[in-house]
Design an enzyme around this catalytic site. Structure first.
Site, PDB file in Angstrom:
ATOM      1  N   VAL A 178       0.835  -1.193   0.000  1.00 19.97           N
ATOM      2  CA  VAL A 178       0.000   0.000   0.000  1.00 19.97           C
ATOM      3  C   VAL A 178       0.873   1.248   0.000  1.00 19.97           C
ATOM      4  O   VAL A 178       0.542   2.264  -0.612  1.00 19.97           O
ATOM      5  CB  VAL A 178      -0.948  -0.009   1.220  1.00 19.97           C
ATOM      6  CG1 VAL A 178      -1.675   1.312   1.332  1.00 19.97           C
ATOM      7  CG2 VAL A 178      -1.934  -1.153   1.089  1.00 19.97           C
ATOM      8  N   ASP A 179       2.031   1.157   0.663  1.00 26.03           N
ATOM      9  CA  ASP A 179       2.917   2.313   0.654  1.00 26.03           C
ATOM     10  C   ASP A 179       3.636   2.456  -0.682  1.00 26.03           C
ATOM     11  O   ASP A 179       4.398   3.385  -0.881  1.00 26.03           O
ATOM     12  CB  ASP A 179       3.935   2.260   1.806  1.00 26.03           C
ATOM     13  CG  ASP A 179       4.730   0.962   1.833  1.00 26.03           C
ATOM     14  OD1 ASP A 179       4.720   0.239   0.825  1.00 26.03           O
ATOM     15  OD2 ASP A 179       5.346   0.674   2.871  1.00 26.03           O
ATOM     16  N   ASP A 180       3.393   1.533  -1.618  1.00 24.38           N
ATOM     17  CA  ASP A 180       3.891   1.664  -2.985  1.00 24.38           C
ATOM     18  C   ASP A 180       2.790   2.160  -3.913  1.00 24.38           C
ATOM     19  O   ASP A 180       2.886   2.045  -5.130  1.00 24.38           O
ATOM     20  CB  ASP A 180       4.421   0.322  -3.505  1.00 24.38           C
ATOM     21  CG  ASP A 180       5.752  -0.045  -2.878  1.00 24.38           C
ATOM     22  OD1 ASP A 180       6.451   0.877  -2.432  1.00 24.38           O
ATOM     23  OD2 ASP A 180       6.072  -1.237  -2.820  1.00 24.38           O
TER      24      ASP A 180
END
Length: 891
Positions: free
Chosen positions: A760-762
């Protein structure tokens, strides 16, 4: 010059002129388009009276004779097509197939498949073909055999839709094309009255589609056919059906069998896992309450327990138990060194003796149950030996990847405070030499400065990499393995441990901050890793299994050491680099040891793709049976290359999704059970209640995208972060209360298949559009001149975030502005204008760890020009890549 219809008639008439007259029916043919390829399929049906023929010759034998009869004209026919200016022949096949829908009559269908590439789709019908005279059949036929041309060509309906399987007269069956090979059949679920849909509760919704073949375009090796003049079908929707011969012998052979087992694992997990756990040895069986869980922080501390009250030992189950059932002389480990020709092996009995000697030594120097031992070793046999030795005496091992810097190693030592550090003096990986002992020395010096001292450093002498004389030494702390361990007895009593006693610590490194010490306990991990290995690879006792991962990562724990050995498997431990001394090393090893199960990372697959097919095809690889992918989502183009080139179109791919924290596979194909879609992890494993939630934590039904969470506990789940349970709850259970949050984005298609979209942080937020980096990377690598891509987000004064793409080109392709524009256009066409990269950064290589993981943290710093914040690059397989990327930053 003739048109398309006449050209097809010309080919058909030539081929059928080869056939003798045993009472043939009429031939018919189909033409279809597949992206830039033209596909001609000719079907020749033969009616055979079974009662007359079967006494003399089985139908399968007739099919094989037909294959031998029709093969000769393919060569001249191919040559004729290749001489046409408009065509390049890509593939051809003759596929006989027999089936018996009733006892009285059987039909034999002969298929001639011609795959032709490089044509102009829009002008196909207007093309004219200059067809040279085709060779006479008499050139190749035996003198007494007279060919008969008995067919009229059904030319009126030649251009039809072909979705890789043609419906035929067999009831409930479809033909599945395997490019260039004989055809198999696959039973279409739901085609018989007994097939029924499994309806039901929310947690079983994904199995609703398991009793019928999913929708979507089918698979003809690398082709996907559509109606002429319509939009091309999406390659990502291809279906790859399991080989019927494979499915018949598979542990899970059908969607119905999976659905039945999955339903039981969800509705009665205690009974399901107890039945499996009973196959292992227990000093004391677990209590009637098999498991206890709380995943909701609102109800108190998060807690997971499995097989409560049970007493067992993982080492005993992996070694002693296998010897007790007669596998003592079976090879447990096949070791392949860095240099070709360096090898070794240990049987289960020999492995147990080595483990016991080290266990006795560790006990002799004061290591007790619950103490920690740090292991900093390369992929020598001594690495799994050390892990098993710790498990045997109840010690907690913490393997640190032998590529981490001294600073990273010291952080981990300071956190877990081990009694002993086990290492070796040096290692050679490829052409590079690394003095591991020097790194350990520096780490221990740093620990001393911070108030902790390790009393013993047990050092294995790796003679192929470094001599004793060249190794730095501290007499009051350092001990040579070879000087002490072999002197101890080859039998060691087992330290029986409780189910929830810790087995190992494994630290995950974030981009910043303190490493997280993931803690796995004994019984649940043992049962879960053994079970996932067995089913996800369809393991058979005769298999030779090779996972290319290092034991410094969770994959090496679960699927190099514990999972395979608990099943009595023969494993390969490889010290070297997969591209040394050349990119064919993997396939050389596969042929050398007759590897049947091959498990690797998408990064390595893409790297080997870049080196070209010739390094693969020069080796046989006939022993391969199942392929596997791990570490990150595999893009469809890499999946297809892995399937078509490495597996020759016959090996199913277990594209697994799981994490260090999960201990074992969570979403994975089961080979032989259902059709696969390239790039999809398919369906949840037994006992895994995977759900997709929105930003508010509300479960989303059906076709959707969102955050991937797990609803209930499973035996292999980690229990805490060492010394920091609050961080454990905050990171994994507070974002969506009542669920384990994976941190990954996920999509589920209309057929229930799961598609992992990356961390998700990508996710990049471009002008309000949220898009996963994996989706953009997949679009980039679909370009024929792009070998690999990595995408990161950078600050953008207008859009909030911009898209920055690092692109590695196919070997020999030069950088150019035209190619840059072509890559951007590829993304625009596949995803949309909003996803077009703002910057294409040429990359001779990407910064990767030795296990193949791309270090995106470094890429973000380079993209943001924060070059003074690159941090530690010593863990990279090739640190010079960073300098190359910086030098190309403004090109």
């Amino acid at each position: 010059m003739i048109g398309l219809q006449s050209f097809a008639n010309h080919i058909v008439n030539h081929v059928v002129s080869w056939l003798p007259n045993p009472g043939w029916g009429k031939s018919r043919f189909y033409i279809a388009l597949a992206r830039t390829r033209f596909l001609l399929i000719i079907l020749v049906p033969l009616d055979v009276n079974v009662s007359r023929v079967r006494k003399r010759e089985p139908i399968s034998s007739i099919a094989n004779r037909m294959y031998d009869l029709i093969c000769p004209p393919i060569g001249p026919l191919a040559k004729s097509i290749e001489e046409c200016d408009h065509f390049v022949l890509r593939d051809s096949a003759v596929i006989p197939f027999a089936f018996c829908p009733c006892t009285a009559v059987s039909f034999l269908e002969v298929h001639i498949v011609l795959v032709i590439g490089r044509i102009c789709i829009n002008k196909l019908e207007q093309m004219r073909f200059d067809v040279s005279p085709l060779p006479s059949p008499s050139t190749y036929l035996a003198p007494k055999r007279k060919p008969h041309q008995l067919f009229s060509v059904a030319a009126s309906s030649s251009i039809v839709l072909l979705r890789s399987y043609c419906c035929c007269r067999a009831r409930g069956r479809r033909w599945v094309f395997r490019g260039g090979r004989r055809m198999g059949t696959t039973k279409v679920a739901g085609s018989t009255p007994s097939a029924r849909s499994i309806a039901g509760s929310d947690h079983l919704r994904h199995v609703d589609s398991m009793t019928r073949v999913p929708s979507g375009a089918g698979k003809i090796s690398y082709l996907n056919a559509v109606v002429l003049g319509e939009a091309l079908a999406s390659e990502e929707n291809d279906l790859v059906f399991p080989n019927p011969e494979f499915s018949v012998q598979a542990l899970v052979s059908s969607p119905e069998q999976y659905a039945e087992m999955y339903k039981k694992s969800i509705e009665d997990p205690a009974s399901f896992w107890s039945e499996i756990a009973s196959q292992f040895y227990w000093k004391k069986k677990w209590d009637p309450e098999v498991f206890s869980e709380n995943l909701d922080v609102r109800n108190g501390n998060v807690k997971i327990e499995w097989f409560i009250g049970g007493i067992t030992n993982v080492c005993y189950n992996a070694l002693d138990r296998n010897i007790d059932v007669g596998n003592g002389d079976k090879v447990a480990i096949l070791w392949e060194g860095n240099e070709p020709g360096q090898d070794g092996k240990l049987t289960y009995r020999e492995l147990l003796e080595k483990v016991c000697q080290l266990s006795n030594y560790l006990k002799d120097v004061g290591v007790r149950k619950g103490d920690t031992v740090v292991i900093y070793l390369p992929m020598l046999m001594e690495l799994p030996i050390s892990m098993l030795a710790c498990a045997r005496i109840g010690a907690v091992h913490s393997v640190v990847f032998a590529g981490f810097s001294s600073e990273s190693l010291s952080q981990r030592i300071m956190d877990c405070k081990p009694k002993v550090v086990i290492t070796c003096n040096g290692v050679r990986r490829g052409s590079k030499a690394l003095a591991l002992k020097d790194i350990v020395d520096s780490a221990l010096v740093e620990c001393n400065k911070n108030g902790f001292s390790v009393g013993l450093c047990l050092t294995y002498e790796n003679q192929s990499a470094m001599s004793r004389e060249a190794t730095k030494w501290q007499d009051d702390r350092d001990v040579w393995w070879q000087d002490v361990v072999p002197k101890f007895p080859t039998k060691c009593e087992v330290e029986w441990v409780e189910s929830e006693d810790p087995l190992f610590l494994l630290y995950t490194s974030g981009s910043t901050g303190k490493p997280k010490g993931v803690l796995h306990t004994t019984a649940g991990y043992m049962v879960y890793t053994a079970t996932t290995f067995k089913y996800a690879f369809d393991y058979k006792p005769s298999d030779i299994y090779w996972c290319t991962a290092d034991c410094g990562w969770i994959t090496g724990h679960s699927y190099v050491t514990y999972g395979p050995l608990l099943n009595g498997a023969t494993i390969i431990v490889f010290e070297g680099a997969p591209n040394y001394p050349n990119p064919g090393r993997c396939w050389d090893i596969v042929d050398k040891y007759k590897v049947s199960l091959f498990y690797t990372a998408p990064t390595l697959v893409r790297s080997l793709m870049r080196d070209g097919d010739e390094y693969v095809t020069r080796y046989s690889r006939k022993s391969l049976r199942v392929l596997g992918s791990v570490g990150e989502p595999i893009n469809p183009s890499a999946w297809r290359w892995f399937f078509n080139v490495v597996g020759d179109g016959r090996c199913p791919i277990s594209d697994t999704w799981w994490q260090t924290e999960t201990g074992g596979f969570m979403i994975t194909p089961l080979p032989g059970a259902w059709p696969q879609k390239p790039g999809s992890a398919t369906f949840p494993f037994f006992g895994v209640q995977a759900v997709i939630v929105d930003e508010k934590g509300i479960e989303i039904e059906g076709e959707c995208s969102g955050y991937l969470c797990i609803k209930k506990s499973w035996p292999g789940a980690f229990r805490t972060l060492y010394g920091d349970h609050e961080r454990y709850e905050t990171t994994y259970f507070k974002p969506f209360q009542g669920y384990y949050f994976s941190g990954d984005g996920c999509s589920r298609d209309k057929d229930g298949y799961y598609w992992l979209t990356g961390r998700v942080d990508d996710v990049i937020n471009v002008s309000g559009h949220r898009i996963g980096t994996a989706e953009i990377e997949s679009a980039l690598v679909s370009h024929p001149q792009c070998a690999e891509a990595a995408v990161v987000g950078v600050e953008h004064e207008v859009k909030g975030q911009g898209i920055y793409a690092f692109v590695t080109l196919v070997e020999g392709v030069p950088y150019s502005e035209e190619l840059r524009k072509s890559l951007i256009l590829m993304v625009r066409n596949q995803i949309g204008a909003f996803a077009a990269p703002d910057k294409i950064h040429w990359a001779p290589g990407l910064p990767k760890t030795r296990s193949g993981k791309i270090m995106r943290r470094i890429l973000r710093k380079i993209a943001s020009r924060q070059l003074n914040e690159l941090g530690d690059t010593s863990t990279l397989a090739d640190p010079t890549v960073v300098d190359q990327l910086i030098a190309l930053a403004d090109t």
